[in-house]
Design an enzyme around this catalytic site. Sequence first.
Site, mmCIF file in Angstrom:
data_model
loop_
_atom_site.group_PDB
_atom_site.id
_atom_site.type_symbol
_atom_site.label_atom_id
_atom_site.label_comp_id
_atom_site.label_asym_id
_atom_site.label_seq_id
_atom_site.Cartn_x
_atom_site.Cartn_y
_atom_site.Cartn_z
ATOM 1 N N SER A 189 -28.701 -55.087 28.152
ATOM 2 C CA SER A 189 -28.755 -53.678 27.770
ATOM 3 C C SER A 189 -29.315 -52.848 28.921
ATOM 4 O O SER A 189 -28.864 -51.732 29.184
ATOM 5 C CB SER A 189 -29.633 -53.502 26.527
ATOM 6 O OG SER A 189 -29.061 -54.138 25.406
ATOM 7 N N ASN A 244 -17.815 -55.813 28.470
ATOM 8 C CA ASN A 244 -18.708 -56.655 29.278
ATOM 9 C C ASN A 244 -19.054 -55.936 30.585
ATOM 10 O O ASN A 244 -18.830 -56.426 31.683
ATOM 11 C CB ASN A 244 -18.078 -58.027 29.560
ATOM 12 C CG ASN A 244 -16.750 -57.943 30.291
ATOM 13 O OD1 ASN A 244 -15.976 -57.009 30.084
ATOM 14 N ND2 ASN A 244 -16.459 -58.913 31.134
ATOM 15 N N MET A 245 -19.635 -54.758 30.436
ATOM 16 C CA MET A 245 -19.999 -53.947 31.605
ATOM 17 C C MET A 245 -20.813 -54.728 32.641
ATOM 18 O O MET A 245 -20.516 -54.666 33.841
ATOM 19 C CB MET A 245 -20.780 -52.703 31.168
ATOM 20 C CG MET A 245 -19.949 -51.610 30.562
ATOM 21 S SD MET A 245 -20.968 -50.172 30.101
ATOM 22 C CE MET A 245 -21.456 -49.545 31.710
ATOM 23 N N VAL A 267 -15.553 -50.647 28.201
ATOM 24 C CA VAL A 267 -15.523 -52.043 28.653
ATOM 25 C C VAL A 267 -16.629 -52.823 27.932
ATOM 26 O O VAL A 267 -17.804 -52.444 27.989
ATOM 27 C CB VAL A 267 -15.697 -52.132 30.177
ATOM 28 C CG1 VAL A 267 -15.784 -53.586 30.624
ATOM 29 C CG2 VAL A 267 -14.539 -51.427 30.874
ATOM 30 N N ALA A 318 -30.910 -49.767 26.309
ATOM 31 C CA ALA A 318 -29.761 -49.274 27.072
ATOM 32 C C ALA A 318 -29.844 -47.766 27.265
ATOM 33 O O ALA A 318 -29.649 -47.258 28.376
ATOM 34 C CB ALA A 318 -28.460 -49.651 26.368
ATOM 35 N N ILE A 335 -21.366 -47.853 25.527
ATOM 36 C CA ILE A 335 -22.009 -49.152 25.730
ATOM 37 C C ILE A 335 -21.964 -49.980 24.448
ATOM 38 O O ILE A 335 -21.973 -51.213 24.488
ATOM 39 C CB ILE A 335 -23.476 -48.957 26.180
ATOM 40 C CG1 ILE A 335 -23.527 -48.216 27.517
ATOM 41 C CG2 ILE A 335 -24.205 -50.295 26.309
ATOM 42 C CD1 ILE A 335 -24.932 -47.842 27.963
ATOM 43 N N ASP A 357 -19.061 -53.302 22.266
ATOM 44 C CA ASP A 357 -19.004 -54.719 21.912
ATOM 45 C C ASP A 357 -19.446 -54.958 20.470
ATOM 46 O O ASP A 357 -19.234 -56.042 19.921
ATOM 47 C CB ASP A 357 -19.816 -55.586 22.884
ATOM 48 C CG ASP A 357 -21.227 -55.100 23.095
ATOM 49 O OD1 ASP A 357 -21.677 -54.205 22.351
ATOM 50 O OD2 ASP A 357 -21.900 -55.611 24.012
ATOM 51 N N SER A 368 -32.103 -37.145 16.237
ATOM 52 C CA SER A 368 -30.672 -37.312 15.994
ATOM 53 C C SER A 368 -30.312 -37.046 14.537
ATOM 54 O O SER A 368 -30.902 -37.618 13.621
ATOM 55 C CB SER A 368 -30.253 -38.738 16.377
ATOM 56 O OG SER A 368 -28.879 -38.937 16.123
ATOM 57 N N ARG A 427 -20.006 -63.566 35.433
ATOM 58 C CA ARG A 427 -21.326 -64.140 35.192
ATOM 59 C C ARG A 427 -21.201 -65.627 34.834
ATOM 60 O O ARG A 427 -20.134 -66.106 34.458
ATOM 61 C CB ARG A 427 -22.026 -63.397 34.048
ATOM 62 C CG ARG A 427 -22.453 -61.990 34.381
ATOM 63 C CD ARG A 427 -22.991 -61.256 33.161
ATOM 64 N NE ARG A 427 -21.930 -60.896 32.232
ATOM 65 C CZ ARG A 427 -22.121 -60.243 31.085
ATOM 66 N NH1 ARG A 427 -23.343 -59.900 30.720
ATOM 67 N NH2 ARG A 427 -21.098 -59.942 30.299
ATOM 68 N N HIS A 471 -21.458 -61.151 19.201
ATOM 69 C CA HIS A 471 -21.054 -59.844 18.668
ATOM 70 C C HIS A 471 -19.984 -60.001 17.589
ATOM 71 O O HIS A 471 -18.924 -59.377 17.621
ATOM 72 C CB HIS A 471 -20.549 -58.938 19.794
ATOM 73 C CG HIS A 471 -21.575 -58.675 20.863
ATOM 74 N ND1 HIS A 471 -22.702 -57.903 20.639
ATOM 75 C CD2 HIS A 471 -21.662 -59.080 22.158
ATOM 76 C CE1 HIS A 471 -23.430 -57.848 21.743
ATOM 77 N NE2 HIS A 471 -22.833 -58.554 22.680
#
Length: 370
Positions: free
Chosen positions: A133, A299-300, A297, A178, A266, A269, A219, A15, A95
């Site tokens: 996201s 930085n998906m 990962v 996300a 996700i 990070d 949850s 990117r 982050h």
Amino acid sequence: MIVGVPAELKDHEYRVALTPAGARELTSAGHSVLMEQGAGSGSHIEDEQYLGAGAELVDVETVWSESEMVLKVKEPVPSEFPRLREDQVLFTFLHLAASEPVTQALIDSKTVAVAYETVQNAAGHLPLLAPMSEVAGRMAPQVGANLLEKEHGGRGILLGGVSGVHPAKVVVLGGGMAGANAAWLAQGLEAEVLVLDKSIDRLRYIDSIHKGRIVTIMSNQTTIAEAVTEADLVIGAVLVPGARAPHLVGKELVAQMKPGSVVVDISVDQGGCFETSKMTSHSNPTFVHEGVVHYCVGNMPGAVPHTSTYALTNATMPYVLELANKGINQACTSDPLLCKGINVLKGHVVNQAVAEAHGMSYKPVDALLG
């Protein structure tokens, strides 16, 4: 203002922080744009497009040494730490709660570090985190479906099943941007999807959109344990703005998951919502723990850079222009919600969640900006 855009150095990060349209917006407003040569090539944006928008092509040293504001996509890597300097504004995803070394480098350099992921809008949402996201959420079922194939260590399950055979059971932890997108795409692939979230309002929203095709559950420790141990694919999409993600799934629970099941975290990070998660890269994206395939990962969206670059800059450009037009002090005075994006200022951590994550001292941003 002189605005600089270096090429990204993180593993397989293609990117770029500025599109040619964004460069034209800045130059039309009277600012100078310094682009590192080739910075946009990974997103299939050519140097000539930036030149046509009024930007200047330079080397990486010039970008960092002459720019008053540096735009990036991801946090600085160690080789960039020496280039950070006092009073320069760095605007990027940071982050910091998950990275003490980056936090310390920003403190030592006295850089003004503004994080995309902690800028808020009037509704309390995170407008600059939202597009990435969305991308990561939509990628997660694709990634999970691939990893469920036997060749990649999975259980050998087709996500959507076939006539007469059960589809995969997909559990999404978190119903935010996300998580909702992950659930939507998984449902579209005809998996059996369950979303867990602590917000009943968020669950009602998902239920109203999908009309029962996605099951929503409140949850808590019990429901998480029941769902995760039955799942073929678990997608972690939990966010506490600026802070480390909570470990919703401990090591003991991972050990109880089905052999060959898959975890896509996700949230990695921000430290990850699985206790067994550890940051991986696009070069080496997975590892196996207790028979469970982990994809972590950080930085998906970097895997789909053309889409991600345009989605990100659509969101960031109004804030980039505000910072360039007004400078950090006036921009934050006129927009206190932009001010929430500042994480490190004049050698002090000014985001309380980041300070708590690393046991560092915290100083309110107002006390430093006046």
